[in-house]
Design a protein around this motif. Structure first.
Motif, PDB file in Angstrom:
ATOM      1  N   MET A  67       0.840  -1.216   0.000  1.00  0.00           N
ATOM      2  CA  MET A  67       0.000   0.000   0.000  1.00  0.00           C
ATOM      3  C   MET A  67       0.868   1.257   0.000  1.00  0.00           C
ATOM      4  SD  MET A  67      -3.287  -1.160   2.382  1.00  0.00           S
ATOM      5  CE  MET A  67      -2.926   0.090   3.521  1.00  0.00           C
ATOM      6  N   ASP A  68       1.891   1.268   0.868  1.00  0.00           N
ATOM      7  CA  ASP A  68       2.773   2.436   0.926  1.00  0.00           C
ATOM      8  C   ASP A  68       3.533   2.618  -0.383  1.00  0.00           C
ATOM      9  OD1 ASP A  68       1.886   2.787   3.505  1.00  0.00           O
ATOM     10  OD2 ASP A  68       3.805   2.304   4.465  1.00  0.00           O
ATOM     11  N   ALA A  69       3.997   1.509  -0.950  1.00  0.00           N
ATOM     12  CA  ALA A  69       4.744   1.586  -2.209  1.00  0.00           C
ATOM     13  C   ALA A  69       3.848   2.104  -3.336  1.00  0.00           C
ATOM     14  CB  ALA A  69       5.321   0.218  -2.564  1.00  0.00           C
ATOM     15  N   TYR A  70       2.623   1.624  -3.383  1.00  0.00           N
ATOM     16  CA  TYR A  70       1.695   2.069  -4.427  1.00  0.00           C
ATOM     17  C   TYR A  70       1.442   3.576  -4.323  1.00  0.00           C
ATOM     18  CZ  TYR A  70      -2.408   2.430  -7.398  1.00  0.00           C
ATOM     19  OH  TYR A  70      -3.291   2.805  -8.379  1.00  0.00           O
ATOM     20  N   GLU A  71       1.280   4.055  -3.091  1.00  0.00           N
ATOM     21  CA  GLU A  71       1.015   5.478  -2.889  1.00  0.00           C
ATOM     22  C   GLU A  71       2.231   6.354  -3.200  1.00  0.00           C
ATOM     23  OE1 GLU A  71      -0.378   5.868   1.124  1.00  0.00           O
ATOM     24  OE2 GLU A  71      -2.255   4.822   0.701  1.00  0.00           O
ATOM     25  N   ALA A  72       3.435   5.771  -3.038  1.00  0.00           N
ATOM     26  CA  ALA A  72       4.645   6.588  -3.186  1.00  0.00           C
ATOM     27  C   ALA A  72       5.477   6.259  -4.425  1.00  0.00           C
ATOM     28  CB  ALA A  72       5.504   6.430  -1.939  1.00  0.00           C
ATOM     29  N   ILE A  73       5.000   5.378  -5.275  1.00  0.00           N
ATOM     30  CA  ILE A  73       5.830   4.959  -6.417  1.00  0.00           C
ATOM     31  C   ILE A  73       6.201   6.123  -7.335  1.00  0.00           C
ATOM     32  CG2 ILE A  73       3.944   4.260  -7.936  1.00  0.00           C
ATOM     33  CD1 ILE A  73       5.949   1.849  -8.659  1.00  0.00           C
ATOM     34  N   HIS A  74       5.381   7.129  -7.378  1.00  0.00           N
ATOM     35  CA  HIS A  74       5.708   8.286  -8.220  1.00  0.00           C
ATOM     36  C   HIS A  74       6.978   9.000  -7.740  1.00  0.00           C
ATOM     37  CE1 HIS A  74       3.342  10.012  -4.936  1.00  0.00           C
ATOM     38  NE2 HIS A  74       3.991  11.139  -5.170  1.00  0.00           N
ATOM     39  N   LYS A  75       7.396   8.738  -6.507  1.00  0.00           N
ATOM     40  CA  LYS A  75       8.613   9.348  -5.952  1.00  0.00           C
ATOM     41  C   LYS A  75       9.868   8.537  -6.277  1.00  0.00           C
ATOM     42  CE  LYS A  75       6.124  11.219  -1.985  1.00  0.00           C
ATOM     43  NZ  LYS A  75       5.990  11.158  -0.524  1.00  0.00           N
ATOM     44  N   LEU A  76       9.687   7.323  -6.790  1.00  0.00           N
ATOM     45  CA  LEU A  76      10.822   6.465  -7.129  1.00  0.00           C
ATOM     46  C   LEU A  76      11.640   7.140  -8.220  1.00  0.00           C
ATOM     47  CD1 LEU A  76      12.233   3.660  -6.822  1.00  0.00           C
ATOM     48  CD2 LEU A  76      10.689   2.841  -8.608  1.00  0.00           C
ATOM     49  N   ARG A  77      12.918   7.345  -7.962  1.00  0.00           N
ATOM     50  CA  ARG A  77      13.765   8.078  -8.910  1.00  0.00           C
ATOM     51  C   ARG A  77      14.196   7.217 -10.087  1.00  0.00           C
ATOM     52  NH1 ARG A  77      17.003  10.200  -4.071  1.00  0.00           N
ATOM     53  NH2 ARG A  77      15.626  11.802  -3.313  1.00  0.00           N
ATOM     54  N   ALA A  78      14.721   6.025  -9.785  1.00  0.00           N
ATOM     55  CA  ALA A  78      15.263   5.173 -10.853  1.00  0.00           C
ATOM     56  C   ALA A  78      14.436   3.895 -10.955  1.00  0.00           C
ATOM     57  CB  ALA A  78      16.720   4.829 -10.560  1.00  0.00           C
ATOM     58  N   GLU A  79      13.936   3.610 -12.138  1.00  0.00           N
ATOM     59  CA  GLU A  79      13.084   2.440 -12.343  1.00  0.00           C
ATOM     60  C   GLU A  79      13.779   1.142 -11.949  1.00  0.00           C
ATOM     61  OE1 GLU A  79      13.283   4.871 -14.716  1.00  0.00           O
ATOM     62  OE2 GLU A  79      11.219   5.612 -14.699  1.00  0.00           O
ATOM     63  N   GLU A  80      15.081   1.050 -12.220  1.00  0.00           N
ATOM     64  CA  GLU A  80      15.806  -0.188 -11.911  1.00  0.00           C
ATOM     65  C   GLU A  80      15.976  -0.405 -10.405  1.00  0.00           C
ATOM     66  OE1 GLU A  80      18.244   3.221 -13.036  1.00  0.00           O
ATOM     67  OE2 GLU A  80      17.016   1.973 -14.323  1.00  0.00           O
ATOM     68  N   ALA A  81      15.661   0.581  -9.609  1.00  0.00           N
ATOM     69  CA  ALA A  81      15.796   0.478  -8.161  1.00  0.00           C
ATOM     70  C   ALA A  81      14.509  -0.008  -7.487  1.00  0.00           C
ATOM     71  CB  ALA A  81      16.203   1.829  -7.580  1.00  0.00           C
ATOM     72  N   PHE A  82      13.491  -0.345  -8.260  1.00  0.00           N
ATOM     73  CA  PHE A  82      12.187  -0.698  -7.685  1.00  0.00           C
ATOM     74  C   PHE A  82      12.287  -1.805  -6.637  1.00  0.00           C
ATOM     75  CE2 PHE A  82       8.399  -3.411  -7.645  1.00  0.00           C
ATOM     76  CZ  PHE A  82       7.462  -2.500  -7.177  1.00  0.00           C
ATOM     77  N   LYS A  83      12.936  -2.912  -6.975  1.00  0.00           N
ATOM     78  CA  LYS A  83      12.991  -4.049  -6.054  1.00  0.00           C
ATOM     79  C   LYS A  83      13.692  -3.671  -4.749  1.00  0.00           C
ATOM     80  CE  LYS A  83      14.088  -8.929  -5.732  1.00  0.00           C
ATOM     81  NZ  LYS A  83      14.622 -10.109  -6.386  1.00  0.00           N
ATOM     82  N   GLY A  84      14.809  -3.021  -4.838  1.00  0.00           N
ATOM     83  CA  GLY A  84      15.517  -2.591  -3.628  1.00  0.00           C
ATOM     84  C   GLY A  84      14.704  -1.600  -2.822  1.00  0.00           C
ATOM     85  N   TRP A  85      14.004  -0.721  -3.517  1.00  0.00           N
ATOM     86  CA  TRP A  85      13.179   0.290  -2.871  1.00  0.00           C
ATOM     87  C   TRP A  85      12.040  -0.343  -2.080  1.00  0.00           C
ATOM     88  CZ3 TRP A  85       8.086   1.772  -4.583  1.00  0.00           C
ATOM     89  CH2 TRP A  85       7.591   2.933  -3.996  1.00  0.00           C
ATOM     90  N   ILE A  86      11.343  -1.298  -2.683  1.00  0.00           N
ATOM     91  CA  ILE A  86      10.206  -1.916  -1.988  1.00  0.00           C
ATOM     92  C   ILE A  86      10.688  -2.807  -0.840  1.00  0.00           C
ATOM     93  CG2 ILE A  86       9.855  -3.954  -3.453  1.00  0.00           C
ATOM     94  CD1 ILE A  86       6.784  -3.238  -3.266  1.00  0.00           C
ATOM     95  N   PHE A  87      11.845  -3.466  -1.017  1.00  0.00           N
ATOM     96  CA  PHE A  87      12.408  -4.255   0.079  1.00  0.00           C
ATOM     97  C   PHE A  87      12.863  -3.352   1.226  1.00  0.00           C
ATOM     98  CE2 PHE A  87      12.504  -8.120  -2.471  1.00  0.00           C
ATOM     99  CZ  PHE A  87      12.275  -9.074  -1.498  1.00  0.00           C
ATOM    100  N   ARG A  88      13.326  -2.167   0.905  1.00  0.00           N
ATOM    101  CA  ARG A  88      13.730  -1.220   1.951  1.00  0.00           C
ATOM    102  C   ARG A  88      12.506  -0.817   2.768  1.00  0.00           C
ATOM    103  NH1 ARG A  88      16.089   2.359  -1.094  1.00  0.00           N
ATOM    104  NH2 ARG A  88      17.953   1.082  -1.182  1.00  0.00           N
ATOM    105  N   ILE A  89      11.403  -0.574   2.101  1.00  0.00           N
ATOM    106  CA  ILE A  89      10.160  -0.241   2.814  1.00  0.00           C
ATOM    107  C   ILE A  89       9.781  -1.398   3.729  1.00  0.00           C
ATOM    108  CG2 ILE A  89       7.684   0.222   2.558  1.00  0.00           C
ATOM    109  CD1 ILE A  89       8.374   1.583  -0.154  1.00  0.00           C
ATOM    110  N   LEU A  90       9.820  -2.615   3.185  1.00  0.00           N
ATOM    111  CA  LEU A  90       9.458  -3.801   3.976  1.00  0.00           C
ATOM    112  C   LEU A  90      10.413  -4.006   5.141  1.00  0.00           C
ATOM    113  CD1 LEU A  90       7.689  -6.283   4.429  1.00  0.00           C
ATOM    114  CD2 LEU A  90       9.155  -7.526   2.814  1.00  0.00           C
ATOM    115  N   SER A  91      11.705  -3.866   4.918  1.00  0.00           N
ATOM    116  CA  SER A  91      12.649  -4.087   6.012  1.00  0.00           C
ATOM    117  C   SER A  91      12.447  -3.065   7.128  1.00  0.00           C
ATOM    118  CB  SER A  91      14.100  -4.102   5.523  1.00  0.00           C
ATOM    119  OG  SER A  91      14.485  -2.851   5.039  1.00  0.00           O
TER     120      SER A  91
END
Length: 174
Positions: free
Chosen positions: A53-77
């Motif tokens: 839910m948090d990732a969906y709401e904030a995905i527009h803030k993701l800077r680099a597309e290739e960082a998606f997996k690391g970004w969502i795992f960072r949220i989870l961790s």
């Protein structure tokens, strides 16, 4: 890879279908990571749901597309770490069923070994479990783990090494 990056781009621009596809691809890894960290399937499911839910709401803030997996795992961790703090002093007893399954006969030795390894993993201190899970399940490097946990990179490597050695020593005593 190009299709993956295109899906991330579409999700960043508001496509719920693209985000759903990304979620489908990564769900099992997210859930496995959370279960290994939290030792509680229900809490793991909650943390994954909150993360998505948090990732969906904030995905527009993701800077680099290739960082998606690391970004969502960072949220989870981060969510898992907060949950661990929530029940830091609370001990979880293994159910009678799990204890009995761990002492199964040799005919089901693979399952018994799997349960035994999980039990050894769960006996580790929470921060050591987090380090191992971040490395093995999420693919983070020592440097990335150190940054996430606000530790020295060498400390991360030595804690991981000691924890794995502890598990190996326990395994050899069986």
């Amino acid at each position: 890879m190009d299709n993956y990056l295109e899906m991330v781009r579409k999700a960043k621009h508001g496509s719920a279908d693209a985000f759903a596809c990304l979620y489908q691809e990564i769900y099992e890894d997210l859930y496995r990571f959370a279960v290994y960290i939290l030792k509680n399937p229900a809490d793991a499911q909650d943390m994954v749901s909150d993360t998505v839910m948090d990732a969906y709401e904030a995905i527009h803030k993701l800077r680099a597309e290739e960082a998606f997996k690391g970004w969502i795992f960072r949220i989870l961790s981060n969510k898992c770490r907060a949950k661990l703090k929530e029940y830091a002093n609370k001990t979880v007893e293994l159910s009678q069923e799990v204890t009995e399954r761990a002492s199964m006969s040799a005919c089901d030795s693979e399952t018994a070994e799997h349960i035994q390894i999980r039990m050894m993993f769960w006996e580790l201190p929470p921060e050591d479990r987090m380090i191992i899970a971040m490395h093995l399940f999420a693919g983070y490097t020592s440097r990335e783990i150190a940054a996430q946990l606000h530790m020295n990179e060498n400390t991360v490597r030595s804690r991981e090494s000691r924890a794995l050695k502890r598990m190996k020593d326990q395994w050899n005593r069986l």
